[in-house]
Design an enzyme around this catalytic site. Structure first.
Site, short mmCIF file in Angstrom:
data_model
loop_
_atom_site.label_atom_id
_atom_site.label_comp_id
_atom_site.label_asym_id
_atom_site.label_seq_id
_atom_site.Cartn_x
_atom_site.Cartn_y
_atom_site.Cartn_z
N ASP A 1 0.85 -1.22 0.00
CA ASP A 1 0.00 0.00 0.00
C ASP A 1 0.87 1.25 0.00
O ASP A 1 0.70 2.17 -0.80
CB ASP A 1 -0.82 0.03 1.30
CG ASP A 1 -2.19 -0.61 1.15
OD1 ASP A 1 -2.66 -1.20 2.13
OD2 ASP A 1 -2.78 -0.51 0.06
N GLU B 1 -3.88 7.07 2.86
CA GLU B 1 -4.41 6.22 3.93
C GLU B 1 -3.30 5.79 4.90
O GLU B 1 -3.52 5.68 6.09
CB GLU B 1 -5.05 4.98 3.30
CG GLU B 1 -5.52 3.95 4.32
CD GLU B 1 -6.27 2.79 3.67
OE1 GLU B 1 -6.39 2.74 2.45
OE2 GLU B 1 -6.76 1.96 4.44
N ASP C 1 -6.02 6.51 -2.09
CA ASP C 1 -6.20 5.20 -1.48
C ASP C 1 -5.44 4.24 -2.38
O ASP C 1 -5.92 3.88 -3.46
CB ASP C 1 -7.68 4.82 -1.39
CG ASP C 1 -7.86 3.56 -0.53
OD1 ASP C 1 -8.98 3.30 -0.08
OD2 ASP C 1 -6.85 2.84 -0.31
N ILE D 1 -4.47 1.03 -2.38
CA ILE D 1 -5.12 -0.24 -2.74
C ILE D 1 -6.39 -0.34 -1.91
O ILE D 1 -6.34 -0.65 -0.71
CB ILE D 1 -4.23 -1.47 -2.44
CG1 ILE D 1 -2.93 -1.43 -3.26
CG2 ILE D 1 -4.99 -2.77 -2.75
CD1 ILE D 1 -1.99 -2.60 -3.00
N ASP D 2 -7.53 -0.01 -2.51
CA ASP D 2 -8.79 -0.15 -1.76
C ASP D 2 -9.25 -1.59 -1.90
O ASP D 2 -9.15 -2.19 -2.95
CB ASP D 2 -9.86 0.81 -2.28
CG ASP D 2 -11.12 0.72 -1.43
OD1 ASP D 2 -11.01 0.91 -0.20
OD2 ASP D 2 -12.19 0.41 -1.98
N THR E 1 -8.06 -3.99 0.38
CA THR E 1 -6.79 -4.69 0.60
C THR E 1 -7.04 -6.18 0.86
O THR E 1 -6.30 -7.04 0.39
CB THR E 1 -6.07 -4.08 1.82
OG1 THR E 1 -6.09 -2.66 1.70
CG2 THR E 1 -4.64 -4.56 1.94
N ASP F 1 -11.26 6.87 0.70
CA ASP F 1 -12.12 5.92 -0.03
C ASP F 1 -13.05 6.64 -1.00
O ASP F 1 -13.42 6.12 -2.04
CB ASP F 1 -13.04 5.17 0.96
CG ASP F 1 -12.32 4.21 1.88
OD1 ASP F 1 -12.54 4.28 3.10
OD2 ASP F 1 -11.51 3.40 1.37
C1 2IP Z 1 -11.70 -0.67 3.12
C2 2IP Z 1 -12.30 -1.56 2.07
C3 2IP Z 1 -13.38 -2.40 2.70
C4 2IP Z 1 -14.48 -1.49 3.26
C5 2IP Z 1 -13.90 -0.47 4.23
C6 2IP Z 1 -12.77 0.32 3.56
O1 2IP Z 1 -10.62 0.03 2.59
O2 2IP Z 1 -12.85 -0.80 1.02
O3 2IP Z 1 -13.93 -3.24 1.70
O4 2IP Z 1 -15.36 -2.29 4.03
O5 2IP Z 1 -14.95 0.44 4.59
O6 2IP Z 1 -12.22 1.23 4.50
P1 2IP Z 1 -16.63 -3.02 3.32
O7 2IP Z 1 -16.08 -4.11 2.48
O8 2IP Z 1 -17.44 -3.51 4.48
O9 2IP Z 1 -17.34 -1.99 2.51
P2 2IP Z 1 -9.13 -0.65 2.61
O10 2IP Z 1 -9.23 -1.98 1.99
O11 2IP Z 1 -8.32 0.35 1.81
O12 2IP Z 1 -8.74 -0.72 4.05
CA CA Z 2 -9.88 2.00 1.36
#
Ligand code: 2IP
Ligand code: CA
Length: 367
Positions: free
Chosen positions: A56, A81, A156, A158-159, A161, A298
């Site tokens: 990341d 992030e 962000d 890698i959203d 992760t 995000d």
């Molecule tokens: C996370 C990722 C998760 C999401 C969470 C984000 O970001 O997008 O999928 O949770 O809210 O913060 P959910 O899957 O319940 O929507 P990251 O992967 O960058 O930590």
């Molecule tokens: Ca994210």
């Protein structure tokens, strides 16, 4: 800086970030570092953070480096992030960043990669690579001047992760929605106006958008938008068809699901960025999250996409007290140094004002 040059730089950075993500999964040396479960004594206890975070951080610091090189002065307003400071169990800190040359970057990375020369070299070469991107003609003509000091950037790297590490291939449903898998992973770079807090541009890249059976490789896909001083442009073509469906987090509460079901069919998927984009792409009408588990990094980039299409994102707070969509302000993106100051208290992401009104009605008493 010119708007067209700024957008070209955001697109190049996001595409390079997606390339780093793909290489981390494709190169076995790196993949082993990424997916190895570090339990007990096997854990690389030289550093508290593990390789997942390093992947990341590397993308985040590469984006910061490339944008700052092109637009001097922007660097103090580029937010991400992850912290780029890695500390080992003796308390020694290593600040992970791109050095002036690939060789210097490789030797720095070796410090946080337990001396793994091969991994450090592969990563460094990719991080320093120049990528040429094709910029849409509609963007090339945007010669407006944008003051560097007026702009902030959220990254962000890698959203989703968790889906990146799991590495599974998801199967799209009839509406094109993938509930989990690498397709839910996105690299998100959003720009906002520091004064108003409003998004002005967003670039979102899915590194693993589709699997090419011929080349046996993942193909990436890019979504970009500009919503700046009356200019609304997007790679997404507007469409008015409402699906009467909403996408939610798999962890959403039963109460919220029950209320939304009054008017909508519900889908769940991983990836906050992916869910907001599913609304922008028209796979669903909106995305609702009732809890503060989402952040400005995000939302900023895909929020710009929704705004450019006539939609938006409002906070999901006190929704039962609201008597109309017009009372709600858009989520804003100014950086906060306060603890928790960059979290968003839940979201309602919507493709159109009508959808927002319908979502609010689901929560009004008695409807
Ligand atoms: C996370 C990722 C998760 C999401 C969470 C984000 O970001 O997008 O999928 O949770 O809210 O913060 P959910 O899957 O319940 O929507 P990251 O992967 O960058 O930590
Ligand atoms: Ca994210």
């Amino acid at each position: 800086m010119l708007l067209c040059d700024f957008m070209a730089a955001l697109i190049a950075a996001a595409e390079k970030g997606a390339k780093v993500a793909k290489i981390v999964r494709a190169e076995n040396t790196l993949l082993q570092l990424l997916v190895q479960e570090k339990e007990g004594k096997e854990k690389n206890d030289r550093f508290i953070q593990d390789f997942k975070t390093l992947a990341d951080v590397l993308i985040q610091e590469m984006v910061r480096h490339d944008l700052s090189l092109k637009f001097p002065g922007l660097e103090e307003n580029v937010y991400g992030e992850e912290s780029n400071c890695f500390t080992n169990t003796d308390g020694k800190s290593v600040v992970v960043q791109l050095c002036p040359t690939p060789k210097e970057t490789a030797s720095l990375l070796k410090e946080v990669l337990d001396g793994n020369e091969k991994a450090a070299t592969i990563l460094s070469e990719t991080l320093h690579e120049q990528v040429d991107v094709s910029v849409d003609e509609a963007l090339q003509s945007q010669q407006q001047e944008v003051a560097v000091e007026d702009v902030g950037v959220w990254i962000d790297p890698i959203d989703s992760t968790a889906q990146f590490i799991r590495g599974q291939t998801g199967a799209p449903n009839n509406d094109g929605i993938v509930d989990e898998g690498l397709q839910c992973v996105t690299v998100l770079i959003g720009a906002f106006d520091k004064q108003s807090g409003q998004p002005i541009a967003g670039v979102c890249v899915q590194p693993f958008a589709s699997w090419d059976t011929e080349t046996q490789q993942w193909l990436h896909d890019k979504t970009w938008s500009v919503c700046y001083k009356g200019v609304s442009l997007s790679s997404v073509k507007p469409s008015s068809s409402n699906k009467h469906s909403i996408i939610i987090s798999s962890s959403e509460s039963d109460d919220v699901k029950q209320k939304l079901s009054r008017k909508f069919t519900l889908y769940s998927a991983a990836g906050a960025g992916y869910k907001i984009l599913s609304a922008a792409w028209g796979h669903v009408d909106g995305y609702v999250l009732s809890r503060p588990t989402i952040y400005k990094w995000d939302c900023c980039a895909p929020h710009a996409v929704l705004l450019s299409l006539g939609g938006g994102i409002v906070p999901f707070t006190d929704i039962d007290l609201i008597h109309g969509a017009d009372q709600l302000n858009q989520v804003q993106y100014q950086f906060s140094s306060n603890e928790g100051g960059n979290s968003v208290p839940g979201v309602i992401a919507y493709r159109s004002k009508d959808v927002l009104s319908d979502i609010i009605q689901c929560f009004q008493n008695g409807t």
